[in-house]
Motif scaffolding. Structure first.
Motif, PDB file in Angstrom:
ATOM      1  N   LEU A  55       0.834  -1.202   0.000  1.00 11.70           N
ATOM      2  CA  LEU A  55       0.000   0.000   0.000  1.00 11.70           C
ATOM      3  C   LEU A  55       0.871   1.255   0.000  1.00 11.70           C
ATOM      4  N   GLU A  56       1.920   1.262   0.810  1.00  8.53           N
ATOM      5  CA  GLU A  56       2.833   2.412   0.865  1.00  8.53           C
ATOM      6  C   GLU A  56       3.559   2.598  -0.470  1.00  8.53           C
ATOM      7  N   GLU A  57       3.970   1.508  -1.087  1.00  4.96           N
ATOM      8  CA  GLU A  57       4.638   1.598  -2.393  1.00  4.96           C
ATOM      9  C   GLU A  57       3.676   2.166  -3.436  1.00  4.96           C
ATOM     10  N   GLY A  58       2.426   1.746  -3.396  1.00  5.97           N
ATOM     11  CA  GLY A  58       1.416   2.291  -4.314  1.00  5.97           C
ATOM     12  C   GLY A  58       1.205   3.775  -4.103  1.00  5.97           C
ATOM     13  N   ARG A  59       1.150   4.182  -2.841  1.00  5.42           N
ATOM     14  CA  ARG A  59       0.995   5.614  -2.530  1.00  5.42           C
ATOM     15  C   ARG A  59       2.191   6.418  -3.030  1.00  5.42           C
ATOM     16  N   GLN A  60       3.389   5.866  -2.858  1.00  2.00           N
ATOM     17  CA  GLN A  60       4.604   6.559  -3.317  1.00  2.00           C
ATOM     18  C   GLN A  60       4.573   6.710  -4.840  1.00  2.00           C
ATOM     19  N   LEU A  61       4.156   5.648  -5.540  1.00  2.71           N
ATOM     20  CA  LEU A  61       4.046   5.699  -6.996  1.00  2.71           C
ATOM     21  C   LEU A  61       3.050   6.785  -7.419  1.00  2.71           C
ATOM     22  N   GLN A  62       1.916   6.847  -6.741  1.00  2.00           N
ATOM     23  CA  GLN A  62       0.909   7.862  -7.046  1.00  2.00           C
ATOM     24  C   GLN A  62       1.441   9.263  -6.768  1.00  2.00           C
ATOM     25  N   GLN A  63       2.159   9.436  -5.663  1.00  2.00           N
ATOM     26  CA  GLN A  63       2.713  10.752  -5.326  1.00  2.00           C
ATOM     27  C   GLN A  63       3.769  11.177  -6.349  1.00  2.00           C
ATOM     28  N   ASP A  64       4.619  10.222  -6.780  1.00  2.00           N
ATOM     29  CA  ASP A  64       5.623  10.537  -7.805  1.00  2.00           C
ATOM     30  C   ASP A  64       4.947  10.941  -9.113  1.00  2.00           C
ATOM     31  N   TRP A  65       3.830  10.284  -9.449  1.00  2.00           N
ATOM     32  CA  TRP A  65       3.095  10.624 -10.666  1.00  2.00           C
ATOM     33  C   TRP A  65       2.535  12.041 -10.573  1.00  2.00           C
ATOM     34  N   ASP A 118       7.468  12.174 -16.325  1.00  2.00           N
ATOM     35  CA  ASP A 118       8.884  12.022 -15.980  1.00  2.00           C
ATOM     36  C   ASP A 118       9.100  11.083 -14.793  1.00  2.00           C
ATOM     37  N   SER A 119       8.034  10.739 -14.080  1.00  2.00           N
ATOM     38  CA  SER A 119       8.185   9.823 -12.946  1.00  2.00           C
ATOM     39  C   SER A 119       8.634   8.432 -13.399  1.00  2.00           C
ATOM     40  N   VAL A 120       8.426   8.124 -14.668  1.00  2.00           N
ATOM     41  CA  VAL A 120       8.865   6.833 -15.204  1.00  2.00           C
ATOM     42  C   VAL A 120      10.378   6.699 -15.045  1.00  2.00           C
ATOM     43  N   LEU A 148      12.156   7.563 -12.678  1.00  2.00           N
ATOM     44  CA  LEU A 148      12.497   7.164 -11.312  1.00  2.00           C
ATOM     45  C   LEU A 148      12.463   5.651 -11.132  1.00  2.00           C
ATOM     46  N   TYR A 149      11.699   4.970 -11.962  1.00  2.00           N
ATOM     47  CA  TYR A 149      11.483   3.539 -11.782  1.00  2.00           C
ATOM     48  C   TYR A 149      12.169   2.663 -12.829  1.00  2.00           C
ATOM     49  N   PHE A 150      12.591   3.254 -13.927  1.00  2.00           N
ATOM     50  CA  PHE A 150      13.219   2.482 -14.988  1.00  2.00           C
ATOM     51  C   PHE A 150      14.528   3.128 -15.401  1.00  2.00           C
ATOM     52  N   GLU A 151      15.569   2.272 -15.507  1.00  2.00           N
ATOM     53  CA  GLU A 151      16.868   2.756 -15.973  1.00  2.00           C
ATOM     54  C   GLU A 151      16.880   2.793 -17.493  1.00  2.00           C
ATOM     55  N   ASN A 152      17.574   3.747 -18.051  1.00  2.00           N
ATOM     56  CA  ASN A 152      17.831   3.817 -19.480  1.00  2.00           C
ATOM     57  C   ASN A 152      16.543   3.771 -20.309  1.00  2.00           C
ATOM     58  N   ILE A 153      15.533   4.488 -19.871  1.00  2.00           N
ATOM     59  CA  ILE A 153      14.242   4.475 -20.561  1.00  2.00           C
ATOM     60  C   ILE A 153      14.355   5.039 -21.973  1.00  2.00           C
TER      61      ILE A 153
END
Length: 156
Positions: free
Chosen positions: A20-30, A36-38, A40-45
């Motif tokens: 749940l916390e990871e989901g909230r963090q993903l939503q906050q980053d979005w 551009d939040s992508v 943060l989660y993927f290298e060499n996009i």
């Protein structure tokens, strides 16, 4: 038969809270970074990963690399084929593998020289038949070039 695993309520609850916390963090980053939040989660996009997908398949074996080298138009490969024209590719590869198994570079070079002279260079034996008219220095140079090429190709 189904293997039953005891359910630990506290462990399940802790895992649920973590997700749940990871989901909230993903939503906050979005919200904060938008698309551009992508990054943060993927290298060499922005890299060429899509074009090179599948390029990291199985690397060729040592035998395949040696065969490709021996069949190439490389100057050293051509000279080796000329010297060992009475041997099959598999016999040459067997001899080259023995040469490369030697511990020191000098041992590899002399094993390669014995192979080029037409001697037996397998199973710990280095018997060479001395052919008249073969220039020792030329053979040693070719053996040295051969060991250098093989080391370069195989990364040894």
């Amino acid at each position: 038969m189904v293997k039953e695993r005891p359910i630990n309520g506290q462990e399940q609850f802790t895992q649920f809270m973590q997700h749940l916390e990871e989901g909230r963090q993903l939503q906050q980053d979005w919200i904060n970074h938008g698309l551009d939040s992508v990054d943060l989660y993927f290298e060499n996009i922005d890299g060429d990963w899509l074009e090179t997908w599948g390029d990291d398949e199985e690397e060729p074996s040592h035998r395949e690399l040696l065969t490709t080298f021996l069949e190439s138009d490389d100057v050293v490969a051509v000279k080796v084929r000329e010297k060992l024209q009475n041997k099959s590719v598999s016999e040459i590869i067997e001899g080259l593998e023995y040469c490369l198994s030697q511990l020191t570079e000098n041992e590899r070079i002399f094993a390669a020289k014995n192979l080029l002279v037409g001697g037996v260079a397998v199973a710990g034996s280095n018997r060479s038949s001395r052919n008249e008219g073969i220039d020792e220095i030329e053979l040693l140079d070719l053996a040295e070039d051969l060991v250098e090429k093989l080391t370069e190709i195989l990364g040894n």
